[in-house]
Design a protein around this motif. Structure first.
Motif, PDB file in Angstrom:
ATOM      1  N   VAL A  34      27.972  -6.810 -36.688  1.00 16.73           N
ATOM      2  CA  VAL A  34      28.492  -7.860 -37.507  1.00 16.73           C
ATOM      3  C   VAL A  34      29.109  -8.992 -37.141  1.00 16.73           C
ATOM      4  CG1 VAL A  34      27.541  -8.891 -39.830  1.00 16.73           C
ATOM      5  CG2 VAL A  34      26.528  -7.232 -39.565  1.00 16.73           C
ATOM      6  N   PRO A  91      23.134  -2.655 -46.741  1.00 20.77           N
ATOM      7  CA  PRO A  91      24.274  -3.286 -47.244  1.00 20.77           C
ATOM      8  C   PRO A  91      24.523  -3.289 -49.192  1.00 20.77           C
ATOM      9  CG  PRO A  91      22.579  -4.861 -46.415  1.00 20.77           C
ATOM     10  CD  PRO A  91      22.009  -2.911 -46.058  1.00 20.77           C
ATOM     11  N   HIS A 114      19.496  -6.435 -51.115  1.00 24.78           N
ATOM     12  CA  HIS A 114      19.123  -6.799 -49.694  1.00 24.78           C
ATOM     13  C   HIS A 114      17.161  -6.442 -49.352  1.00 24.78           C
ATOM     14  CE1 HIS A 114      21.880  -9.689 -47.825  1.00 24.78           C
ATOM     15  NE2 HIS A 114      22.439  -8.923 -48.951  1.00 24.78           N
ATOM     16  N   PHE A 126      13.577  -7.696 -49.371  1.00 22.20           N
ATOM     17  CA  PHE A 126      12.729  -8.911 -49.003  1.00 22.20           C
ATOM     18  C   PHE A 126      11.632  -9.433 -49.772  1.00 22.20           C
ATOM     19  CE2 PHE A 126      13.958  -7.742 -44.271  1.00 22.20           C
ATOM     20  CZ  PHE A 126      14.695  -8.993 -43.880  1.00 22.20           C
ATOM     21  N   SER A 133      10.194 -11.212 -51.477  1.00 15.97           N
ATOM     22  CA  SER A 133       9.143 -12.389 -51.438  1.00 15.97           C
ATOM     23  C   SER A 133       7.189 -11.347 -50.228  1.00 15.97           C
ATOM     24  CB  SER A 133       8.910 -13.387 -50.707  1.00 15.97           C
ATOM     25  OG  SER A 133       9.242 -13.992 -49.212  1.00 15.97           O
ATOM     26  N   PHE A 134       8.655 -10.339 -49.994  1.00 11.19           N
ATOM     27  CA  PHE A 134       7.463  -9.473 -49.122  1.00 11.19           C
ATOM     28  C   PHE A 134       6.929  -8.595 -50.013  1.00 11.19           C
ATOM     29  CE2 PHE A 134       8.841 -10.130 -44.427  1.00 11.19           C
ATOM     30  CZ  PHE A 134       9.371 -11.308 -44.457  1.00 11.19           C
ATOM     31  N   LEU A 164       9.015  -2.993 -42.100  1.00  5.95           N
ATOM     32  CA  LEU A 164      10.004  -3.386 -41.349  1.00  5.95           C
ATOM     33  C   LEU A 164      10.996  -2.037 -40.579  1.00  5.95           C
ATOM     34  CD1 LEU A 164      11.233  -6.249 -43.291  1.00  5.95           C
ATOM     35  CD2 LEU A 164      10.393  -6.028 -40.865  1.00  5.95           C
ATOM     36  N   LEU A 201       9.045  -0.357 -37.721  1.00  7.27           N
ATOM     37  CA  LEU A 201       9.246  -1.161 -36.667  1.00  7.27           C
ATOM     38  C   LEU A 201      10.902  -1.045 -36.019  1.00  7.27           C
ATOM     39  CD1 LEU A 201       7.414  -4.088 -37.324  1.00  7.27           C
ATOM     40  CD2 LEU A 201       6.907  -2.688 -36.123  1.00  7.27           C
ATOM     41  N   ARG A 235      13.524   2.164 -46.713  1.00  3.09           N
ATOM     42  CA  ARG A 235      13.647   1.900 -46.028  1.00  3.09           C
ATOM     43  C   ARG A 235      14.404   1.976 -44.683  1.00  3.09           C
ATOM     44  NH1 ARG A 235      14.482  -4.721 -46.356  1.00  3.09           N
ATOM     45  NH2 ARG A 235      16.584  -4.092 -46.388  1.00  3.09           N
ATOM     46  N   GLN A 280       7.815  -9.626 -38.669  1.00  2.00           N
ATOM     47  CA  GLN A 280       9.356  -9.607 -38.140  1.00  2.00           C
ATOM     48  C   GLN A 280      10.031 -10.949 -38.059  1.00  2.00           C
ATOM     49  OE1 GLN A 280       9.183  -7.658 -33.920  1.00  2.00           O
ATOM     50  NE2 GLN A 280      10.409  -5.787 -35.013  1.00  2.00           N
ATOM     51  N   ARG A 282       8.423 -13.233 -39.962  1.00  2.00           N
ATOM     52  CA  ARG A 282       9.221 -14.165 -41.633  1.00  2.00           C
ATOM     53  C   ARG A 282      10.615 -13.308 -42.405  1.00  2.00           C
ATOM     54  NH1 ARG A 282       4.427 -10.956 -43.582  1.00  2.00           N
ATOM     55  NH2 ARG A 282       5.413 -11.529 -45.236  1.00  2.00           N
ATOM     56  N   ALA A 283      10.165 -11.742 -41.739  1.00  2.00           N
ATOM     57  CA  ALA A 283      11.823 -11.343 -41.942  1.00  2.00           C
ATOM     58  C   ALA A 283      12.672 -11.784 -41.269  1.00  2.00           C
ATOM     59  CB  ALA A 283      11.853  -9.720 -41.303  1.00  2.00           C
ATOM     60  N   ALA A 310      13.104 -14.824 -43.615  1.00  2.00           N
ATOM     61  CA  ALA A 310      14.088 -15.327 -45.113  1.00  2.00           C
ATOM     62  C   ALA A 310      15.429 -14.632 -44.949  1.00  2.00           C
ATOM     63  CB  ALA A 310      13.048 -13.598 -45.699  1.00  2.00           C
ATOM     64  N   ASP A 311      15.730 -13.107 -44.345  1.00  2.00           N
ATOM     65  CA  ASP A 311      17.192 -12.606 -44.291  1.00  2.00           C
ATOM     66  C   ASP A 311      17.792 -12.795 -42.652  1.00  2.00           C
ATOM     67  OD1 ASP A 311      19.530 -11.598 -44.810  1.00  2.00           O
ATOM     68  OD2 ASP A 311      18.607 -10.885 -46.419  1.00  2.00           O
ATOM     69  N   GLN A 348      20.191 -11.349 -41.146  1.00  2.06           N
ATOM     70  CA  GLN A 348      20.947 -11.035 -40.890  1.00  2.06           C
ATOM     71  C   GLN A 348      20.866  -9.078 -41.125  1.00  2.06           C
ATOM     72  OE1 GLN A 348      23.813  -9.880 -39.110  1.00  2.06           O
ATOM     73  NE2 GLN A 348      24.460 -11.839 -40.192  1.00  2.06           N
ATOM     74  N   MET A 349      19.537  -8.899 -42.442  1.00  2.00           N
ATOM     75  CA  MET A 349      19.091  -8.032 -43.293  1.00  2.00           C
ATOM     76  C   MET A 349      18.206  -7.732 -41.548  1.00  2.00           C
ATOM     77  SD  MET A 349      20.064  -5.586 -44.708  1.00  2.00           S
ATOM     78  CE  MET A 349      18.881  -4.383 -44.332  1.00  2.00           C
ATOM     79  N   ALA A 350      17.609  -8.535 -41.256  1.00  2.00           N
ATOM     80  CA  ALA A 350      16.331  -8.135 -40.116  1.00  2.00           C
ATOM     81  C   ALA A 350      16.885  -8.237 -39.080  1.00  2.00           C
ATOM     82  CB  ALA A 350      15.584  -9.570 -39.572  1.00  2.00           C
ATOM     83  N   ARG A 355       9.962 -22.185 -46.575  1.00  2.00           N
ATOM     84  CA  ARG A 355       8.432 -21.958 -46.956  1.00  2.00           C
ATOM     85  C   ARG A 355       6.806 -21.950 -45.709  1.00  2.00           C
ATOM     86  NH1 ARG A 355       9.428 -19.143 -51.457  1.00  2.00           N
ATOM     87  NH2 ARG A 355       7.758 -17.958 -51.464  1.00  2.00           N
ATOM     88  N   GLU A 369      20.455 -15.068 -50.624  1.00  2.00           N
ATOM     89  CA  GLU A 369      21.444 -14.201 -50.226  1.00  2.00           C
ATOM     90  C   GLU A 369      21.601 -13.543 -48.258  1.00  2.00           C
ATOM     91  OE1 GLU A 369      19.230 -10.292 -51.970  1.00  2.00           O
ATOM     92  OE2 GLU A 369      19.791 -11.323 -53.425  1.00  2.00           O
ATOM     93  N   ARG A 370      22.895 -13.455 -48.496  1.00  2.00           N
ATOM     94  CA  ARG A 370      23.384 -13.021 -46.412  1.00  2.00           C
ATOM     95  C   ARG A 370      24.367 -11.896 -47.192  1.00  2.00           C
ATOM     96  NH1 ARG A 370      19.771 -15.728 -45.593  1.00  2.00           N
ATOM     97  NH2 ARG A 370      19.509 -17.575 -44.490  1.00  2.00           N
TER      98      ARG A 370
END
Lengths: 237, 293
Positions: A54, A86, A90, A92, A94-95, A103, A106, A151, B163, B165-166, B169-170, B172-174, B233, B291-292
């Motif tokens: 990162v 992290p 974190h 998601f 809204s999922f 996820l 994947l 996850r 993927q 949508r991920a 949404a975020d 970095q996390m993706a 969104r 959030e990041r």
């Protein structure tokens, strides 16, 4: 001679003029838990961010299974088998819980065994099965922590990096999380555990490095009885 | 009765605007880039229909769709070096691409415009219960509705959609979960291109005069819709696009004839009021802290 699974050597991270990590080196082998503790701002999270690509380290090397991964993209490092949970969870939000888990699946380099792993994390954290169809944002903090660990495990990591997994959780929840992590360790997954609370790390990790101002200043063995003065010295110098 | 008539047309235009808005929102969601040149995708598709005039229908449709999707992929490639620069610079760059394409079309084809003669028979109307409904209204509604539903299905149910949508949404996390973000961005542009291509086909029947601003005229109100609905969104963005398209038609039927010149004035007063009251968008719930890592 076989190389250590994850090897960090002379790692330095700098943000502009500010030095966050200076010449840090340690190793984590398969099935091993290594703790990294220190005060806020000691460079623990920056170390994790440098390992996961990162942030780009100024100097030093990170090797996974003998191969240098410095300069790789974060997604490539993730697929190579390093999963970071992290700080701040974190999910998601809204999922659904199920989608969060998908996820994780994947991210696997090898899809074989996905079903077994799914069954395993559901056993580790029954809540991710019970609330599969709910939005992850509706879970409590402890449940979200369990979800992000589940996850991360579904991506079948060789090394699991945890950034302050006990932060903001009730003691009973911390206990649940760590007894699950114990089973993760038994599966042979290497764990690098970053904690601000030294006693949590020392009780769980095989050895714990103490970080201060970007450097490793001390290493404690598992179960080391923490002396307040000694700790204050290690943390604040 | 006149309002019912307007209602039908309003829903039809709203659906088209929703598709354009969804394309803009999809790309914005994944890379935080408002592609001002999104309208030129429609224009390119319309000119493709113009150049294939007289050819068999399937050829015209396929060529037009292919041109739009290819141009969208090209735009992604052009914007790629700009990932690390400030958002304002990127916005200006997309302006530049938009105006470049518009003026290129102007130089090549002039301002006059030409009739595309695409599926003109769909402009005939049938009467039901006193309402005059053009076939293209029905076709537009069905095609638009199906496309929205299909896009929703892809985003909800497929791995690629998850993927995408991920990453939206975020990001970095993706990345930390191994989501191939670069591929996801390309995919977002391809899907946005496909949506734009479908809108072009319906729009070219309704507005057969093809000019260099064919798409720009649609992109601006759709973009307003995206902002009104909620930029980051997808569903709110699409609803916003729908609302603006719907309001445009309804207002033009409600306003007395002489006042119709004020249509845009009234529309934008509404938009400004909404943004003052709900700056995050009309269809977005209370904003959660971003959030990041």
């Amino acid at each position: 001679m076989a190389e250590v699974l994850l090897r960090v050597d002379g790692l330095s991270v700098r943000y502009g003029a500010v030095s966050a990590v200076e010449e840090v080196g340690f190793g984590v082998d398969g099935g091993e838990v290594v703790g990294l503790v220190g005060a806020n701002g000691a460079g623990k999270s920056s170390t994790l961010l440098a390992i996961t690509g990162v942030v780009r380290p100024q100097a030093g090397d990170v090797r996974l299974g003998g191969e240098s991964i410095v300069g790789w993209s974060t997604e490539r490092i993730a697929r190579a088998g390093i999963a970071l949970v992290p700080e701040g969870r974190h999910v998601f939000s809204s999922f659904t819980v199920e989608e969060n888990l998908r996820l994780g699946l994947l991210g696997r380099a090898d899809p074989a065994g996905a079903e077994d792993d799914l069954a395993w994390v559901r056993e580790l954290f029954p809540v991710v099965a019970e609330r599969a169809d709910e939005f992850a944002g509706h879970l409590s903090g402890g449940q979200q922590q369990m979800l992000v660990i589940a996850r991360a495990l579904l991506s079948r990591p060789r090394v699991l990096l945890l950034d302050e997994p006990s932060l903001g959780l009730a003691p009973s929840v911390v206990e649940t999380v760590f007894s699950a992590l114990e089973q993760v360790r038994e599966r042979g997954v290497a764990i690098l555990l970053v904690e601000q609370r030294a006693h949590v790390a020392v009780a769980f990790a095989d050895r714990t490095h103490v970080m201060r101002s970007g450097r490793l200043v001390m290493t404690l063995d598992r179960g080391h009885r923490i002396d307040v003065d000694e700790m204050a010295e290690a943390y604040f110098g | 009765m006149i309002y019912l008539q307007a209602f039908v047309d309003a829903v039809a235009l709203g659906t088209l605007f929703a598709l354009v808005a969804m394309g803009i929102g999809l790309v914005f969601g994944v890379i935080r880039l408002v592609n001002f040149a999104h309208g030129e995708l429609l224009t390119a598709g319309a000119y493709a229909l113009l150049f294939t005039k007289g050819m068999p229908l399937p050829v015209r449709i396929v060529v037009s769709l292919a041109v739009v999707v290819a141009l969208s992929a090209l735009m992604e490639f052009i914007y790629r070096p700009l990932r690390t620069v400030s958002p304002a610079t990127v916005l200006i760059a997309t302006f530049a691409v938009s105006f470049l394409l518009q003026n290129a079309a102007l130089l090549a084809f002039g301002t006059q415009g030409e009739n595309v003669e695409f599926l003109t028979e769909l402009n005939t109307a049938f009467v039901v219960g006193g309402l005059r409904i053009r076939w293209i209204t029905v076709v537009g509604l069905v095609v638009g509705g199906l496309t929205l539903a299909a896009t929703g299905w892809v985003l909800r149910r497929t791995d690629a959609g998850l993927q995408m949508r991920a990453a939206a949404a975020d990001v970095q996390m993706a990345r930390l979960l191994g989501v191939p973000v670069r591929r996801v961005v390309v995919m977002a542009f391809l899907v946005a291109g496909l949506l734009a291509g479908i809108v072009t086909l319906v729009l070219a029947v309704q507005r057969p005069l093809i000019t260099p601003t064919f798409g720009f005229q649609v992109m601006i109100p759709a973009l307003v819709g995206v902002v009104v609905g909620g930029l980051d969104r997808l569903v709110p963005a699409a609803l916003g696009g729908f609302a603006v398209g719907f309001a445009t038609v309804m207002l033009s039927s409600i306003l007395p004839g002489a006042q119709r010149v004020f249509l845009n004035t009234v529309l934008f007063v509404l938009v400004i009021t909404i943004l003052l009251l709900k700056p995050d968008g009309l269809f977005v719930g209370r904003r959660r802290a971003v959030e990041r890592v």
